[in-house]
Motif scaffolding. Structure first.
Motif, PDB file in Angstrom:
ATOM      1  N   ILE B  54       0.927  -1.407  -0.001  1.00  0.00           N
ATOM      2  CA  ILE B  54      -0.124   0.024   0.124  1.00  0.00           C
ATOM      3  C   ILE B  54       0.883   1.258   0.039  1.00  0.00           C
ATOM      4  O   ILE B  54       0.420   2.479  -0.738  1.00  0.00           O
ATOM      5  CB  ILE B  54      -0.737  -0.132   1.014  1.00  0.00           C
ATOM      6  CG1 ILE B  54      -1.976   1.138   1.010  1.00  0.00           C
ATOM      7  CG2 ILE B  54      -0.052  -0.022   2.597  1.00  0.00           C
ATOM      8  CD1 ILE B  54      -3.212   1.246   2.093  1.00  0.00           C
ATOM      9  N   THR B  55       1.939   1.284   0.606  1.00  0.00           N
ATOM     10  CA  THR B  55       2.717   2.549   0.722  1.00  0.00           C
ATOM     11  C   THR B  55       4.058   2.263  -0.313  1.00  0.00           C
ATOM     12  O   THR B  55       5.193   2.788   0.220  1.00  0.00           O
ATOM     13  CB  THR B  55       3.435   2.443   2.137  1.00  0.00           C
ATOM     14  OG1 THR B  55       4.246   1.482   2.620  1.00  0.00           O
ATOM     15  CG2 THR B  55       2.202   2.811   3.226  1.00  0.00           C
ATOM     16  N   HIS B  57       4.505   4.001  -2.625  1.00  0.00           N
ATOM     17  CA  HIS B  57       4.873   5.400  -2.877  1.00  0.00           C
ATOM     18  C   HIS B  57       5.960   5.834  -2.170  1.00  0.00           C
ATOM     19  O   HIS B  57       6.705   6.821  -2.533  1.00  0.00           O
ATOM     20  CB  HIS B  57       3.754   6.523  -2.739  1.00  0.00           C
ATOM     21  CG  HIS B  57       2.990   6.237  -1.546  1.00  0.00           C
ATOM     22  ND1 HIS B  57       3.553   6.833  -0.250  1.00  0.00           N
ATOM     23  CD2 HIS B  57       1.983   5.816  -1.191  1.00  0.00           C
ATOM     24  CE1 HIS B  57       2.940   6.479   0.588  1.00  0.00           C
ATOM     25  NE2 HIS B  57       1.671   5.861   0.214  1.00  0.00           N
ATOM     26  N   MET B  64       2.044   8.923  -7.164  1.00  0.00           N
ATOM     27  CA  MET B  64       1.229   7.883  -6.902  1.00  0.00           C
ATOM     28  C   MET B  64      -0.251   8.004  -5.792  1.00  0.00           C
ATOM     29  O   MET B  64      -0.049   9.308  -5.175  1.00  0.00           O
ATOM     30  CB  MET B  64       2.025   6.846  -6.276  1.00  0.00           C
ATOM     31  CG  MET B  64       2.949   5.992  -7.091  1.00  0.00           C
ATOM     32  SD  MET B  64       3.476   4.432  -6.187  1.00  0.00           S
ATOM     33  CE  MET B  64       2.453   3.510  -6.554  1.00  0.00           C
ATOM     34  N   ILE B  65      -1.031   7.334  -5.759  1.00  0.00           N
ATOM     35  CA  ILE B  65      -1.977   7.338  -5.033  1.00  0.00           C
ATOM     36  C   ILE B  65      -2.367   6.033  -4.440  1.00  0.00           C
ATOM     37  O   ILE B  65      -2.360   4.947  -5.227  1.00  0.00           O
ATOM     38  CB  ILE B  65      -3.412   8.004  -5.850  1.00  0.00           C
ATOM     39  CG1 ILE B  65      -4.703   8.204  -4.954  1.00  0.00           C
ATOM     40  CG2 ILE B  65      -3.609   7.187  -6.940  1.00  0.00           C
ATOM     41  CD1 ILE B  65      -5.672   9.041  -5.460  1.00  0.00           C
ATOM     42  N   GLU B  66      -2.773   6.086  -3.048  1.00  0.00           N
ATOM     43  CA  GLU B  66      -3.159   4.804  -2.513  1.00  0.00           C
ATOM     44  C   GLU B  66      -4.807   4.517  -2.837  1.00  0.00           C
ATOM     45  O   GLU B  66      -5.646   5.336  -2.931  1.00  0.00           O
ATOM     46  CB  GLU B  66      -3.213   4.914  -0.945  1.00  0.00           C
ATOM     47  CG  GLU B  66      -1.862   4.568  -0.680  1.00  0.00           C
ATOM     48  CD  GLU B  66      -1.764   5.293   0.895  1.00  0.00           C
ATOM     49  OE1 GLU B  66      -2.576   5.521   1.374  1.00  0.00           O
ATOM     50  OE2 GLU B  66      -0.647   5.170   1.369  1.00  0.00           O
ATOM     51  N   SER B  67      -5.137   3.429  -3.398  1.00  0.00           N
ATOM     52  CA  SER B  67      -6.560   3.172  -3.600  1.00  0.00           C
ATOM     53  C   SER B  67      -7.370   2.230  -2.537  1.00  0.00           C
ATOM     54  O   SER B  67      -6.765   1.608  -1.872  1.00  0.00           O
ATOM     55  CB  SER B  67      -6.657   2.251  -5.024  1.00  0.00           C
ATOM     56  OG  SER B  67      -8.084   1.673  -5.091  1.00  0.00           O
ATOM     57  N   PRO B  68      -8.836   2.599  -2.239  1.00  0.00           N
ATOM     58  CA  PRO B  68      -9.343   1.727  -1.298  1.00  0.00           C
ATOM     59  C   PRO B  68      -9.252   0.429  -1.848  1.00  0.00           C
ATOM     60  O   PRO B  68      -9.065   0.269  -3.164  1.00  0.00           O
ATOM     61  CB  PRO B  68     -10.892   2.363  -1.383  1.00  0.00           C
ATOM     62  CG  PRO B  68     -10.642   3.746  -1.900  1.00  0.00           C
ATOM     63  CD  PRO B  68      -9.416   3.735  -2.713  1.00  0.00           C
ATOM     64  N   HIS B  69      -9.388  -0.662  -0.856  1.00  0.00           N
ATOM     65  CA  HIS B  69      -9.197  -1.914  -1.348  1.00  0.00           C
ATOM     66  C   HIS B  69     -10.072  -2.604  -2.636  1.00  0.00           C
ATOM     67  O   HIS B  69     -11.099  -2.598  -2.506  1.00  0.00           O
ATOM     68  CB  HIS B  69      -9.852  -2.766  -0.218  1.00  0.00           C
ATOM     69  CG  HIS B  69      -9.052  -4.064   0.067  1.00  0.00           C
ATOM     70  ND1 HIS B  69      -7.991  -4.675  -0.648  1.00  0.00           N
ATOM     71  CD2 HIS B  69      -9.561  -5.243   0.847  1.00  0.00           C
ATOM     72  CE1 HIS B  69      -7.720  -5.960  -0.300  1.00  0.00           C
ATOM     73  NE2 HIS B  69      -8.684  -6.264   0.498  1.00  0.00           N
ATOM     74  N   VAL B  75      -9.763   3.756  -9.971  1.00  0.00           N
ATOM     75  CA  VAL B  75      -9.164   4.949  -9.531  1.00  0.00           C
ATOM     76  C   VAL B  75      -8.016   5.158 -11.034  1.00  0.00           C
ATOM     77  O   VAL B  75      -8.144   6.389 -11.383  1.00  0.00           O
ATOM     78  CB  VAL B  75      -8.466   4.716  -8.347  1.00  0.00           C
ATOM     79  CG1 VAL B  75      -7.246   5.957  -8.216  1.00  0.00           C
ATOM     80  CG2 VAL B  75      -9.290   4.277  -7.397  1.00  0.00           C
TER      81      VAL B  75
END
Ligand code: TPP
Ligand code: SF4
Ligand code: MG
Lengths: 360, 248
Positions: B54-55, B57, B64-69, B75
């Motif tokens: 998840i990290t 980035h 970068m962007i974190e996406s919900p599961h 996204v």
């Protein structure tokens, strides 16, 4: 600008396009289908993008991506569809991504009924999102007011870097009224996003450090910092600057109605019926539901007002906020219907007389 | 003196949090090397999943962007519509992509979204501590199938590359593995082809990367690589399922 007779849902979509929205993602659900239909027809004519998403989970995820990429974007849905969006909405709040969501409410819980209701009050105002999150919520009472609010909502979303929800019910979405769509705004071109939204994802082009948009925190102090030092000051500012309401006939009123959206129209008619019978009633109409217009309640005439009555199409969801705003200054009562049944002005008037009669 | 090997500028100067022998670090590095070699680091936008990566980035030197599961493909599609010339990719685990995000991945493939997906199949939920994944093998033990995954309850492990390749606009689908140096080189070529497909606007590109999670498999790193060879590859065969002429 020319006045046109338009259906609510279509006017909402037209207002968004005028406001510079070029990205719409949505999943069909009654009573808001004319919004995606209009968008699918019109967005391509202005160089915009429409995607019918595979679900509301996907709609709000497209929004999360497009907003992170720096675009003005919107989705719409109704009640149970908004429930599915809570995951992505929370991500937009914590990542501070501006976007606009229209909720054309129907009756619930569950799949419910497609008739108008206001039972999403708690869902949108208190928020069904996990964590300390708020969306800014507008509640228009007419198609023209909805159009103006949607047009304005994109600016508010950008200013606050927060999702803004326009909360109407199926009645306003489905009816037709003459309306003026405001003039089209200039759209920010892709190449200018970098400058106007330096936090957005555009690719670093080897010119700057990489941007990251994150909502997971391995260090809980960083999350506390995000909430306390970025979200909270914004929410506090919103509470100071954003509350809007309309009030009428408060001076000398025996009772004061509080009603929003389509129900406010019915409450105003009931007020006129009662006036003919010599019963003076005033009304406070919240135009923002979050932040709730607490200050409106200071305008109540303390010499004459015996009771404050929430008129709503839900089980007293707004009544709780009214009580918090009143801080015990006046007794309260509830006049409501649920399940997709509308109140009529006569029913509101009769029930008001019963409330007043019960108070002696 | 001319250096013969350098740290890729695609990776940030930060030690990763991954366990020893984890394939995530290798996969990260391959993707970044490819972007650097293609000269596209500056036009790449990555979407990281919910999972151990998840990290990502922290390590990948791109926006970068974190996406919900599970929502990463949607996204990424949203981003790509706004920046059509960017190299947009999702990086997803098996729980993220095959379980909770099953719908998003299929529809992105079906729409032929011009994005790349790098699918890290380690047959387990790494981040949450070793629960069963849709790709957990029959008989494989996990914390939520302590007696081994059984057919009666859960059916067969999902072959995502094959499933995705049924979508005609998923024009490039390949399964690779990170178990040997030779396979790692092939994985890098596959990643490069995926970005080339996106650059040429040919359609959706999907690379499944068989990976090791020594920690949750309860194996030493070297044994975990053997486990990929012995158990995963026979069930998840390597190779191209489809590939456009232009990038062959
Ligand atoms: C909506 C939601 N449900 C569940 C979780 C908990 N969760 C975090 S990671 C994960 C599984 C990740 O497994 P995988 O995608 O295989 O990635 P890996 O860690 O193996 O790389 C789950 C279930 C979550 N974060 N969000
Ligand atoms: S738990 Fe597994 S997938 Fe996660 S970092 Fe450790 S080895 Fe890698
Ligand atoms: Mg996994």
């Amino acid at each position: 600008m020319e006045k046109k007779l338009m259906k609510g849902n279509e006017a909402f979509a037209a207002a968004a396009i005028s406001a510079g929205c070029r990205y719409y993602f949505g999943y069909p659900i009654t009573p808001q289908n004319e919004v995606p239909e209009y968008m699918s027809r019109e967005l391509r004519n202005v160089g915009g993008h429409f995607i019918q998403a595979e679900s509301e989970l996907a709609s709000i995820s497209f929004i999360y991506g497009a907003a992170a990429a720096g675009a003005r974007c919107m989705t719409s849905s109704s009640s149970i569809g908004i429930a599915l969006m809570q995951e992505g909405l929370g991500s937009c709040v914590v990542c501070e991504l501006p976007c606009v969501i229209i909720n054309v409410m129907r009756a619930g819980p569950g799949i419910g009924a497609i008739q108008p209701a206001q039972a999403d009050y708690t869902q949108v105002v208190k928020s069904g999102m996990n964590g300390d999150a708020h969306c800014i919520v507008y509640a228009p009472t007419s198609i023209q007011e909805a159009v103006n609010m949607i047009y304005h909502a994109f600016d508010v979303a950008d200013e606050y870097r927060n999702p803004v929800i326009i909360c109407v019910d199926g009645m306003i979405g489905q009816m037709m009224e003459p309306v003026i769509i405001p003039e089209s705004r200039a759209v920010i071109e892709e190449k200018d996003i970098e400058k106007t939204k330096p936090w957005a994802l555009c690719g670093h082009r080897n010119r700057r450090d990489r941007n990251k948009i994150n909502s997971v925190f391995l260090n809980q102090y960083e999350l506390e910092d995000r909430i306390m030092n970025r979200l909270l000051p914004k929410f506090e500012k919103a509470k100071k600057e954003l509350p809007e309401w309309e009030s009428r006939n408060l001076e000398g009123a025996e009772a004061v109605f509080v009603a929003y959206g389509s129900t406010a129209r019915i409450a105003i008619e009931a007020m006129e019926l009662l006036e003919k019978e010599g019963i003076k009633v005033g009304i406070i109409r919240p135009k923002t539901l979050w932040p709730f217009p607490d200050a409106a309640f200071d305008e109540i005439d303390s010499k004459t007002t015996k009771v404050v009555i929430s008129v709503e199409l839900s089980l007293g969801q707004m009544l709780e906020d009214i009580r918090l705003a009143l801080e015990g200054r006046y007794p309260t009562a509830l006049i409501n219907r649920v399940g997709g049944i509308l109140l009529s002005p006569v029913e509101v008037a009769e029930r008001t007389k019963a409330v007043l009669g019960g108070m002696k | 003196m001319k250096p013969v090997f350098e740290y890729t500028q695609g990776m940030r100067d930060k030690e990763t949090h991954y366990c020893p022998g984890c394939s995530h670090g290798v996969a990260h590095r391959l993707i970044m090397e490819v972007l650097v070699e293609r000269g596209e680091l500056g036009k790449a936008i990555g979407v990281s999943p919910v999972g151990c990566s998840i990290t990502a980035h922290q390590y990948l030197n791109v926006d970068m962007i974190e996406s919900p599961h599970g929502r990463a493909p949607a996204v990424a599609a949203g981003i790509k519509r706004v920046h059509p010339k960017a190299q947009v990719f999702t990086y997803q685990g098996d729980g993220d992509l095959a379980s909770i995000g099953g719908n998003e991945i299929l529809h992105s493939a079906e729409r032929g979204e011009k994005i790349c997906t790098f699918f890290i199949n380690n047959a387990i939920y790494g981040m949450t501590g070793g629960q069963m994944a849709p790709t957990t093998l029959i008989g494989q033990k996990a914390t939520t199938c302590p007696y081994g995954r059984d057919l009666d309850n859960y059916g067969l492990p999902m072959k995502m590359a094959e499933i995705v390749s049924c979508m005609d606009l998923a024009v490039y689908v390949e399964r690779v593995a990170l178990n040997t140096p030779a396979n790692i080189r092939k994985a890098k070529q596959a990643i490069n082809r995926a970005f080339e497909v996106q650059k040429l606007g040919l359609g959706y590109a999907f690379v499944e990367i068989l990976s090791a999670c020594p920690t949750n498999w309860g194996l030493q790193p070297a044994k975990a690589m053997e486990w990929v060879t012995r158990n995963m590859i026979p069930y998840f065969p390597l190779g191209q399922l489809c590939c456009p002429e232009e990038v062959k």
